[in-house]
Design a protein around this motif. Structure first.
Motif, PDB file in Angstrom:
ATOM      1  N   THR B 111       0.833  -1.196   0.000  1.00 51.89           N
ATOM      2  CA  THR B 111       0.000   0.000   0.000  1.00 51.89           C
ATOM      3  C   THR B 111       0.874   1.255   0.000  1.00 51.89           C
ATOM      4  O   THR B 111       2.048   1.185   0.340  1.00 51.89           O
ATOM      5  CB  THR B 111      -0.900  -0.001   1.259  1.00 51.89           C
ATOM      6  N   GLN B 112       0.287   2.358  -0.372  1.00 50.55           N
ATOM      7  CA  GLN B 112       1.039   3.620  -0.336  1.00 50.55           C
ATOM      8  C   GLN B 112       0.569   4.476   0.832  1.00 50.55           C
ATOM      9  O   GLN B 112       0.801   5.678   0.868  1.00 50.55           O
ATOM     10  CB  GLN B 112       0.867   4.376  -1.660  1.00 50.55           C
ATOM     11  N   LYS B 113      -0.121   3.862   1.766  1.00 52.89           N
ATOM     12  CA  LYS B 113      -0.775   4.650   2.823  1.00 52.89           C
ATOM     13  C   LYS B 113       0.213   5.407   3.719  1.00 52.89           C
ATOM     14  O   LYS B 113      -0.089   6.489   4.171  1.00 52.89           O
ATOM     15  CB  LYS B 113      -1.653   3.744   3.687  1.00 52.89           C
ATOM     16  N   GLY B 114       1.369   4.814   3.963  1.00 53.22           N
ATOM     17  CA  GLY B 114       2.307   5.490   4.868  1.00 53.22           C
ATOM     18  C   GLY B 114       3.212   6.479   4.171  1.00 53.22           C
ATOM     19  O   GLY B 114       4.166   6.984   4.759  1.00 53.22           O
ATOM     20  N   SER B 115       2.936   6.783   2.888  1.00 54.00           N
ATOM     21  CA  SER B 115       3.901   7.591   2.135  1.00 54.00           C
ATOM     22  C   SER B 115       4.013   9.016   2.675  1.00 54.00           C
ATOM     23  O   SER B 115       4.997   9.697   2.412  1.00 54.00           O
ATOM     24  CB  SER B 115       3.551   7.605   0.654  1.00 54.00           C
ATOM     25  N   THR B 219      -6.572  -4.630 -18.242  1.00 52.54           N
ATOM     26  CA  THR B 219      -7.547  -5.548 -17.640  1.00 52.54           C
ATOM     27  C   THR B 219      -7.496  -5.499 -16.121  1.00 52.54           C
ATOM     28  O   THR B 219      -8.158  -6.284 -15.461  1.00 52.54           O
ATOM     29  CB  THR B 219      -7.260  -6.994 -18.091  1.00 52.54           C
ATOM     30  N   ARG B 220      -6.712  -4.597 -15.595  1.00 54.72           N
ATOM     31  CA  ARG B 220      -6.540  -4.455 -14.139  1.00 54.72           C
ATOM     32  C   ARG B 220      -6.119  -5.794 -13.515  1.00 54.72           C
ATOM     33  O   ARG B 220      -6.653  -6.218 -12.481  1.00 54.72           O
ATOM     34  CB  ARG B 220      -7.813  -3.944 -13.481  1.00 54.72           C
ATOM     35  N   CYS B 221      -5.200  -6.448 -14.163  1.00 57.39           N
ATOM     36  CA  CYS B 221      -4.763  -7.767 -13.704  1.00 57.39           C
ATOM     37  C   CYS B 221      -3.780  -7.661 -12.545  1.00 57.39           C
ATOM     38  O   CYS B 221      -3.413  -8.666 -11.951  1.00 57.39           O
ATOM     39  CB  CYS B 221      -4.105  -8.524 -14.849  1.00 57.39           C
ATOM     40  N   ASP B 222      -3.316  -6.448 -12.265  1.00 51.85           N
ATOM     41  CA  ASP B 222      -2.338  -6.210 -11.205  1.00 51.85           C
ATOM     42  C   ASP B 222      -0.942  -6.746 -11.529  1.00 51.85           C
ATOM     43  O   ASP B 222      -0.098  -6.845 -10.643  1.00 51.85           O
ATOM     44  CB  ASP B 222      -2.800  -6.788  -9.858  1.00 51.85           C
ATOM     45  N   GLY B 223      -0.724  -7.067 -12.787  1.00 47.97           N
ATOM     46  CA  GLY B 223       0.615  -7.519 -13.190  1.00 47.97           C
ATOM     47  C   GLY B 223       1.635  -6.412 -12.969  1.00 47.97           C
ATOM     48  O   GLY B 223       2.757  -6.653 -12.521  1.00 47.97           O
ATOM     49  N   ASP B 231       5.384  -1.469  -5.172  1.00 46.32           N
ATOM     50  CA  ASP B 231       4.033  -1.999  -4.962  1.00 46.32           C
ATOM     51  C   ASP B 231       2.925  -1.029  -5.348  1.00 46.32           C
ATOM     52  O   ASP B 231       1.961  -0.839  -4.616  1.00 46.32           O
ATOM     53  CB  ASP B 231       3.852  -2.433  -3.498  1.00 46.32           C
ATOM     54  N   LEU B 232       3.050  -0.424  -6.506  1.00 44.48           N
ATOM     55  CA  LEU B 232       2.061   0.548  -6.946  1.00 44.48           C
ATOM     56  C   LEU B 232       1.172  -0.082  -8.027  1.00 44.48           C
ATOM     57  O   LEU B 232       1.678  -0.701  -8.962  1.00 44.48           O
ATOM     58  CB  LEU B 232       2.800   1.760  -7.515  1.00 44.48           C
ATOM     59  N   ALA B 233      -0.161   0.091  -7.868  1.00 47.35           N
ATOM     60  CA  ALA B 233      -1.066  -0.333  -8.941  1.00 47.35           C
ATOM     61  C   ALA B 233      -1.071   0.790  -9.974  1.00 47.35           C
ATOM     62  O   ALA B 233      -1.741   1.810  -9.798  1.00 47.35           O
ATOM     63  CB  ALA B 233      -2.456  -0.581  -8.396  1.00 47.35           C
ATOM     64  N   VAL B 234      -0.261   0.619 -11.008  1.00 47.33           N
ATOM     65  CA  VAL B 234       0.035   1.725 -11.921  1.00 47.33           C
ATOM     66  C   VAL B 234      -1.227   2.243 -12.615  1.00 47.33           C
ATOM     67  O   VAL B 234      -1.366   3.442 -12.860  1.00 47.33           O
ATOM     68  CB  VAL B 234       1.097   1.279 -12.956  1.00 47.33           C
TER      69      VAL B 234
END
Lengths: 178, 274, 61
Positions: B111-115, B219-223, B231-234
């Motif tokens: 996650t990017q929550k603590g950025s 396709t939002r496959c998370d590849g 760990d970024l969902a681009v």
């Protein structure tokens, strides 16, 4: 498995680079330390204080030099000036020159810095590194004590335990020497 | 199970560039120490050949001097490539990338929550506290400094060993913890703690180099997230401030690099015939 | 407004979106500051600081 092979490859590459670079690094680093000067003749220096006074090792009669190599941004250096000021007040008339050699900052910044602290012992701005390189200074704070005959008697890199008593005791001894 | 869009193998190119960059900035020739390196690399490292921009920045603050050249460096580098320095040139990022290869494939904290913490590190520690205290406080806790300078200097110069105090051991412990964390979490230092990363982060929004995701083919496959070193969902935020512009995700045909000086493909004005 | 002129304007708009102008300004400003820093002696300050190690900063003291 291929992943493992890849990782091994990368680690090997990094190691190879490190090993190949090491001799270049070693020679370039020239691991030299001012501590090697203890008991030897001091390198001959001439330096000009920020107030325009000219100090040299060969000045007559022989002076005891107490040098502190410092910078404004070095936090542990801040403990040194009070002790130097004390040495200056007590022994300046007896031929002891306590000098702060600032190795990084401009004369104006140095003057401002010592004025805020209320220190009156001499300061040298060695931005060009002339004196610093003579003594092979690699870290701040470094304190160097030179006796009246020009022999380096003590070098302190960083402030160890009881550094101030060690320094003041040595200065008291050197003042008595002729 | 997963329709992976990323089929191409990871290129060795970035690893080689990272290794070369680490070797150049730590070549042992101190010829360029007047010149700040754009990445985080301790200049107290016995092999360092350039200055650390974060250490230099703090030194300027301590001296109450405006860091003109350093601001220029950040703007010039960030303006062209955003945070790409983190992904391609930073030796400490490189070390964390290597550590990530050792551990389990599935990492913790995706996650990017603590950025926000890295901005706090920049603004509170490296800028405000450093200015107020008059000493480079971030350097005192910098794990890159502990690894690149603290340990080698103590090995090379036995005279320093008697001076080692609590702070040094605290630094070593935090370094060990960080190394362990880097095996289990992708680039923990860069994502949550690095003030230099925080400097470059906002430039991702305005830099010439951008990432673009084609929504019609994604396709939002998370590849992309799986190959991403942070760990970024681009596809969610192609120009996120957390992206380190390593371009690993561009192996997916839906993700591409664009240079903003070219026309933006999504712009409606493009439909005008010319 | 003639068609040709409108086309020219829209073409320019396409080529240089506002964000891009900002990034170019940033880059130009950055390079200008890098040079200006040289004139005010910033690199000398960086060198003087980088030349020796500060023990307290390294956590040894």
């Amino acid at each position: 498995m291929t992943r493992f092979a890849k990782l091994t490859g990368v680690v090997l590459l990094a190691l190879l680079l490190a090993v190949a670079g090491a001799p270049i690094g070693q020679s370039a680093m020239k691991i030299s330390t001012p501590e090697a000067l203890i008991g030897r003749n001091s390198p001959i220096f001439n330096m000009k204080t920020v107030d325009g006074k000219q100090y040299g090792l060969r000045d007559e009669p022989g002076y005891v030099y107490v040098l502190e190599f410092w910078t404004i941004s070095c936090a542990s250096c801040k403990a040194v000036p009070p002790v130097f000021q004390q040495i200056h007040t007590e022994y300046a008339a007896k031929g002891v020159r306590a000098v702060g050699v600032n190795i990084a900052d401009t004369p104006a910044a140095i003057k401002r810095n010592v004025q805020t602290g209320g220190y009156t012992f001499d300061q040298v701005a060695d931005q060009s590194g002339t004196v610093t390189n003579l003594f092979k200074i690699y870290a701040t704070p470094t304190i160097i004590v030179i006796d009246r005959k020009g022999v380096v008697r003590d070098v302190m890199i960083g402030l160890g335990v009881n550094w101030s008593t060690r320094l003041t005791n040595l200065v008291a001894t050197l003042v008595a020497e002729q | 199970m997963i329709a992976m869009a990323i089929t191409k193998r990871a290129s060795a190119r970035r690893t080689v560039i990272q290794a070369a960059s680490a070797a150049i900035v730590n070549s042992g020739l101190p010829a360029l120490k007047a010149c700040p390196f754009p990445g985080l690399n301790c200049y107290a490292c016995p092999l360092a050949s350039m200055a650390c921009p974060m250490g230099s920045l703090q030194n300027f603050l301590v001296l109450r001097r405006v860091p003109i050249a350093l601001v220029g460096l950040f703007a010039a580098v960030g303006g062209v490539v955003g945070r790409a320095v983190c992904g391609w040139a930073c030796p400490f990022g490189f070390i964390q990338d290597l550590l990530a290869r050792i551990g389990p494939r599935r990492k913790l904290l995706p996650t990017q929550k603590g950025s926000w913490m890295r901005y706090a590190m920049l603004i509170l520690v490296a800028l405000i506290a450093t200015y107020a205290v008059g000493a480079p406080l971030f350097c005192k806790i910098c794990p890159a400094g502990a690894l690149e300078a603290g340990i080698p200097q103590v090995i090379l110069r036995p005279g320093l060993r008697s001076l080692i105090g609590v702070l040094f051991w605290a630094k070593i412990v935090s370094l060990v913890l960080l190394v362990a964390a880097a095996i289990l979490i992708k680039r923990p230092f860069c994502r949550f703690l690095c003030p230099l990363g925080a400097v470059y982060s906002p430039f991702n929004k305005v830099s010439l180099m951008r990432l673009e995701v084609d929504d019609t083919t994604c396709t939002r496959c998370d590849g992309c997230k799986r190959v991403c070193p942070v760990d970024l969902a681009v596809y969610e935020h192609p120009n996120s401030d957390s992206c380190i512009r390593c371009l690993e995700c561009t192996r997916c045909p839906s993700v591409s690099v664009t240079w903003a000086h070219r026309s933006a493909p999504t712009s409606p004005v493009r439909t005008v015939e010319h | 407004m003639g068609n040709a002129r409108l086309n020219r304007i829209t073409r320019n708009m396409t080529r240089v979106p506002a964000g891009t102008r900002l990034s170019w300004i940033l880059v130009a400003l950055g390079i200008a500051l890098l040079i200006a820093g040289g004139f005010v002696g910033d690199y000398g300050v960086i060198l003087a600081n980088a030349r020796t190690i500060c023990l307290s900063c390294m956590g040894i003291q």
